[in-house]
Motif scaffolding. Sequence first.
Motif, PDB file in Angstrom:
ATOM      1  N   SER A  54       0.998  -7.835   3.191  1.00 30.03           N
ATOM      2  CA  SER A  54       0.883  -8.454   3.531  1.00 30.03           C
ATOM      3  C   SER A  54       0.084  -7.322   5.615  1.00 30.03           C
ATOM      4  O   SER A  54      -0.743  -6.170   4.853  1.00 30.03           O
ATOM      5  CB  SER A  54       2.153  -8.668   5.049  1.00 30.03           C
ATOM      6  OG  SER A  54       2.602  -7.512   5.293  1.00 30.03           O
ATOM      7  N   ALA A  56       0.150  -6.199   8.078  1.00 24.78           N
ATOM      8  CA  ALA A  56       0.457  -5.057   8.315  1.00 24.78           C
ATOM      9  C   ALA A  56       0.754  -3.970   7.574  1.00 24.78           C
ATOM     10  O   ALA A  56       0.659  -2.266   7.984  1.00 24.78           O
ATOM     11  CB  ALA A  56       2.729  -5.635   9.123  1.00 24.78           C
ATOM     12  N   GLU A  57       0.586  -4.238   6.276  1.00 22.47           N
ATOM     13  CA  GLU A  57       0.274  -2.686   5.513  1.00 22.47           C
ATOM     14  C   GLU A  57      -1.137  -2.857   4.763  1.00 22.47           C
ATOM     15  O   GLU A  57      -1.119  -1.908   4.730  1.00 22.47           O
ATOM     16  CB  GLU A  57       1.110  -3.483   4.632  1.00 22.47           C
ATOM     17  CG  GLU A  57       2.481  -3.807   4.441  1.00 22.47           C
ATOM     18  CD  GLU A  57       3.369  -3.843   2.916  1.00 22.47           C
ATOM     19  OE1 GLU A  57       2.212  -4.607   1.907  1.00 22.47           O
ATOM     20  OE2 GLU A  57       4.045  -4.401   3.141  1.00 22.47           O
ATOM     21  N   ASP A  59      -3.250  -0.599   6.398  1.00 21.39           N
ATOM     22  CA  ASP A  59      -3.190   0.428   6.752  1.00 21.39           C
ATOM     23  C   ASP A  59      -3.338   1.215   6.243  1.00 21.39           C
ATOM     24  O   ASP A  59      -3.194   2.521   6.146  1.00 21.39           O
ATOM     25  CB  ASP A  59      -3.388   1.408   8.261  1.00 21.39           C
ATOM     26  CG  ASP A  59      -1.489   1.198   8.803  1.00 21.39           C
ATOM     27  OD1 ASP A  59      -0.966   0.552   7.716  1.00 21.39           O
ATOM     28  OD2 ASP A  59      -1.169   1.663   8.939  1.00 21.39           O
TER      29      ASP A  59
END
Length: 177
Positions: A54, A56-57, A59
Motif C-alpha cells: 500500500s 502508506a508502506e 517508506d
Amino acid sequence: WDRNHTEAALYRLCQFGMSVGTGFLSCPYDPVLDDIVIEFVDPRRVYLDPGVSSAAELDQAQHVRVDTIVPVSEVRLRFPGRGQFVKAEDRYSTYATPKPLRSRGGSVVSAALSGLFPKTYRFGQSTKTRPIPNARLKEYWLKDTQLGADGVSLFPGGRHIIRAGSIILVDAVNPYW
C-alpha cells in the motif's frame, strides 16, 4: 507551477489513480534547469519492493526503481564524463521495417493500412534506425545498511544509483534525505 505543467501532472496522476489504482509524482531538483521539477511518473515505469502492498508502506520499501527512456544527447548533457560512454540501445533507437505488401497476407488495402502504424521492436527483425538515439536510464533508490570501518552507516538516508546499461552514472547518498 505553470512552467512545470503541474496542473497536467496532477490530472494524469488522478486519471491513473482512478483507472489503474496507483500513480506517482516526482519533485526532484534539476541541476541543468537549476530548479525543482514537478512531473508525473507513469506507474508502468516504476518497480517497487514486492513487500510493499500500500502507499502508506512506501517508506518501508527496501528499493524502488524508475526506468526512463531519454535521448543519448540528454544523458551526455546531464552526466558529463561517464555519460559519454552511454550508447544507444537498439530496442529504443530502432523500429521494425514493414514487410512487402504481398508477403503479409490479407487484402492489399489492409496491408497498406497496417504499414502506416509503427511496429513493435522484436529481436532479429530487420529494423531502421530512428533519427534520435535513445537509452534507458534505471534510477534506483535503495535502503543500504552498509557500515564503514568506524561502524557508522555509509548511506544513512539511503542510496541513489542511476545507470544506463552497465554504465554507472550516479552512485551517491540519497540527496533528498
